[in-house]
Motif scaffolding. Structure first.
Motif, mmCIF file in Angstrom:
data_model
loop_
_atom_site.group_PDB
_atom_site.id
_atom_site.type_symbol
_atom_site.label_atom_id
_atom_site.label_comp_id
_atom_site.label_asym_id
_atom_site.label_seq_id
_atom_site.Cartn_x
_atom_site.Cartn_y
_atom_site.Cartn_z
ATOM 1 N N ASN A 63 0.827 -1.213 0.000
ATOM 2 C CA ASN A 63 0.000 0.000 0.000
ATOM 3 C C ASN A 63 0.864 1.267 0.000
ATOM 4 O OD1 ASN A 63 -2.473 -1.299 -0.107
ATOM 5 N ND2 ASN A 63 -2.700 -1.373 2.109
ATOM 6 N N GLN A 64 2.083 1.143 0.491
ATOM 7 C CA GLN A 64 3.031 2.262 0.474
ATOM 8 C C GLN A 64 3.822 2.285 -0.844
ATOM 9 O OE1 GLN A 64 3.065 4.526 3.051
ATOM 10 N NE2 GLN A 64 1.344 3.268 3.719
ATOM 11 N N ARG A 65 3.440 1.420 -1.763
ATOM 12 C CA ARG A 65 4.073 1.295 -3.084
ATOM 13 C C ARG A 65 5.530 0.836 -3.003
ATOM 14 N NH1 ARG A 65 0.116 3.241 -6.396
ATOM 15 N NH2 ARG A 65 -1.129 4.947 -5.621
ATOM 16 N N ILE A 66 5.803 -0.002 -2.001
ATOM 17 C CA ILE A 66 7.121 -0.609 -1.862
ATOM 18 C C ILE A 66 7.030 -2.010 -2.459
ATOM 19 C CG2 ILE A 66 8.868 -1.429 -0.233
ATOM 20 C CD1 ILE A 66 7.873 0.807 1.675
ATOM 21 N N VAL A 67 7.983 -2.353 -3.291
ATOM 22 C CA VAL A 67 7.991 -3.670 -3.932
ATOM 23 C C VAL A 67 8.269 -4.736 -2.872
ATOM 24 C CG1 VAL A 67 9.136 -5.137 -5.627
ATOM 25 C CG2 VAL A 67 8.762 -2.708 -6.126
ATOM 26 N N VAL A 68 7.409 -5.758 -2.845
ATOM 27 C CA VAL A 68 7.557 -6.852 -1.893
ATOM 28 C C VAL A 68 7.442 -8.178 -2.645
ATOM 29 C CG1 VAL A 68 6.632 -7.978 0.170
ATOM 30 C CG2 VAL A 68 6.466 -5.499 -0.064
ATOM 31 N N GLU A 69 8.375 -9.069 -2.383
ATOM 32 C CA GLU A 69 8.321 -10.427 -2.936
ATOM 33 C C GLU A 69 8.018 -11.368 -1.778
ATOM 34 O OE1 GLU A 69 11.668 -13.444 -4.540
ATOM 35 O OE2 GLU A 69 11.534 -11.548 -5.634
ATOM 36 N N ASP A 70 6.782 -11.863 -1.726
ATOM 37 C CA ASP A 70 6.316 -12.743 -0.653
ATOM 38 C C ASP A 70 6.671 -14.186 -1.026
ATOM 39 O OD1 ASP A 70 4.860 -14.310 1.144
ATOM 40 O OD2 ASP A 70 3.012 -13.176 0.922
ATOM 41 N N TYR A 71 7.477 -14.843 -0.180
ATOM 42 C CA TYR A 71 7.916 -16.199 -0.492
ATOM 43 C C TYR A 71 6.734 -17.144 -0.701
ATOM 44 C CZ TYR A 71 10.138 -20.736 -0.294
ATOM 45 O OH TYR A 71 10.540 -22.008 -0.597
ATOM 46 N N ASP A 72 5.681 -17.004 0.094
ATOM 47 C CA ASP A 72 4.529 -17.897 -0.049
ATOM 48 C C ASP A 72 3.826 -17.732 -1.394
ATOM 49 O OD1 ASP A 72 4.928 -19.074 2.407
ATOM 50 O OD2 ASP A 72 3.465 -17.818 3.451
ATOM 51 N N GLU A 73 3.996 -16.591 -2.043
ATOM 52 C CA GLU A 73 3.376 -16.353 -3.347
ATOM 53 C C GLU A 73 4.216 -16.895 -4.504
ATOM 54 O OE1 GLU A 73 1.091 -12.254 -1.980
ATOM 55 O OE2 GLU A 73 2.703 -12.129 -3.459
ATOM 56 N N ILE A 74 5.500 -17.130 -4.280
ATOM 57 C CA ILE A 74 6.360 -17.594 -5.372
ATOM 58 C C ILE A 74 6.832 -19.031 -5.194
ATOM 59 C CG2 ILE A 74 7.171 -15.262 -5.898
ATOM 60 C CD1 ILE A 74 9.859 -16.120 -4.500
ATOM 61 N N PHE A 79 3.980 -25.847 -0.205
ATOM 62 C CA PHE A 79 4.212 -25.650 1.226
ATOM 63 C C PHE A 79 4.844 -26.848 1.919
ATOM 64 C CE2 PHE A 79 1.034 -22.610 -0.041
ATOM 65 C CZ PHE A 79 1.408 -21.454 0.607
ATOM 66 N N GLN A 80 5.475 -27.737 1.178
ATOM 67 C CA GLN A 80 6.049 -28.941 1.772
ATOM 68 C C GLN A 80 7.465 -28.738 2.304
ATOM 69 O OE1 GLN A 80 5.530 -32.460 -0.637
ATOM 70 N NE2 GLN A 80 3.574 -31.736 -1.394
ATOM 71 N N ASP A 81 8.232 -27.831 1.715
ATOM 72 C CA ASP A 81 9.624 -27.632 2.131
ATOM 73 C C ASP A 81 9.723 -26.536 3.180
ATOM 74 O OD1 ASP A 81 10.413 -29.545 0.275
ATOM 75 O OD2 ASP A 81 10.800 -28.051 -1.285
ATOM 76 N N HIS A 82 10.843 -26.558 3.912
ATOM 77 C CA HIS A 82 11.107 -25.507 4.888
ATOM 78 C C HIS A 82 11.273 -24.176 4.169
ATOM 79 C CE1 HIS A 82 11.603 -28.214 8.266
ATOM 80 N NE2 HIS A 82 12.380 -28.974 7.533
ATOM 81 N N ASP A 83 10.918 -23.106 4.858
ATOM 82 C CA ASP A 83 11.139 -21.770 4.313
ATOM 83 C C ASP A 83 12.644 -21.520 4.222
ATOM 84 O OD1 ASP A 83 8.432 -21.388 4.194
ATOM 85 O OD2 ASP A 83 8.316 -20.131 5.970
ATOM 86 N N PRO A 84 13.056 -20.625 3.343
ATOM 87 C CA PRO A 84 14.486 -20.373 3.144
ATOM 88 C C PRO A 84 15.118 -19.479 4.213
ATOM 89 C CG PRO A 84 13.218 -18.973 1.700
ATOM 90 C CD PRO A 84 12.235 -19.873 2.401
ATOM 91 N N GLY A 85 14.388 -19.154 5.272
ATOM 92 C CA GLY A 85 14.927 -18.286 6.306
ATOM 93 C C GLY A 85 14.478 -16.840 6.171
ATOM 94 N N TRP A 86 13.593 -16.580 5.215
ATOM 95 C CA TRP A 86 13.013 -15.248 5.054
ATOM 96 C C TRP A 86 11.559 -15.402 4.633
ATOM 97 C CZ3 TRP A 86 11.439 -14.252 -0.007
ATOM 98 C CH2 TRP A 86 12.032 -15.020 -1.013
ATOM 99 N N ASP A 87 10.750 -14.416 5.003
ATOM 100 C CA ASP A 87 9.323 -14.442 4.660
ATOM 101 C C ASP A 87 9.018 -13.612 3.419
ATOM 102 O OD1 ASP A 87 8.378 -16.052 6.839
ATOM 103 O OD2 ASP A 87 8.720 -14.334 8.145
ATOM 104 N N PHE A 88 9.718 -12.489 3.288
ATOM 105 C CA PHE A 88 9.538 -11.660 2.096
ATOM 106 C C PHE A 88 10.806 -10.849 1.851
ATOM 107 C CE2 PHE A 88 7.641 -9.277 5.639
ATOM 108 C CZ PHE A 88 8.257 -8.044 5.551
ATOM 109 N N LYS A 89 10.957 -10.414 0.612
ATOM 110 C CA LYS A 89 12.049 -9.527 0.237
ATOM 111 C C LYS A 89 11.443 -8.147 0.004
ATOM 112 C CE LYS A 89 14.919 -13.089 -1.872
ATOM 113 N NZ LYS A 89 15.545 -13.541 -3.130
ATOM 114 N N LEU A 90 12.147 -7.137 0.476
ATOM 115 C CA LEU A 90 11.592 -5.798 0.502
ATOM 116 C C LEU A 90 12.441 -4.824 -0.302
ATOM 117 C CD1 LEU A 90 9.337 -4.092 1.888
ATOM 118 C CD2 LEU A 90 10.951 -3.723 3.751
ATOM 119 N N GLY A 91 11.763 -4.062 -1.168
ATOM 120 C CA GLY A 91 12.401 -2.979 -1.892
ATOM 121 C C GLY A 91 13.271 -3.407 -3.049
#
Length: 111
Positions: A63-74, A79-91
């Motif tokens: 909403n602040q127009r900051i680019v966000v890459e959400d791991y759950d969306e890509i 959802f079977q593997d462990h997360d890579p240690g981050w939830d989203f990438k910002l900016g």
């Protein structure tokens, strides 16, 4: 920190629905941490709280127009593997962010 420094993140039906759907998908593939023995209900609640906080933050930044890459969306693992240690990438520099929002079960002191 002062009260006026606090940002209240809005949570709408879209955030809640995304959170519920993802929490259900993650539940069967989540391993209970040996440090904190959680009941199945506590485990699902923990997943839900973490995802709700993450999804509210992602929506806020977008909403602040900051680019966000959400791991759950890509992710492509259903959802079977462990997360890579981050939830989203910002900016534009893709700062890796991990949201910590759950509480220890059974009143465990983490200090």
């Amino acid at each position: 920190m002062k009260m006026q420094d606090i940002i209240v993140l809005p949570v709408d039906d879209g955030i809640i629905n995304k959170t519920v759907n993802n929490a259900i998908k993650k539940y069967d593939y989540t391993i209970n941490n040996l440090s904190y023995s959680r009941t199945p209900v506590e485990q699902l609640d923990n997943i839900y709280m973490g995802d709700l906080a993450k999804n509210a933050l992602v929506a806020y930044f977008r909403n602040q127009r900051i680019v966000v890459e959400d791991y759950d969306e890509i992710r492509t693992d259903n959802f079977q593997d462990h997360d890579p240690g981050w939830d989203f990438k910002l900016g534009k520099h893709k700062l890796r962010c991990e949201v910590k929002s759950s509480i220890p079960p059974n009143n465990v002191d983490t200090n």
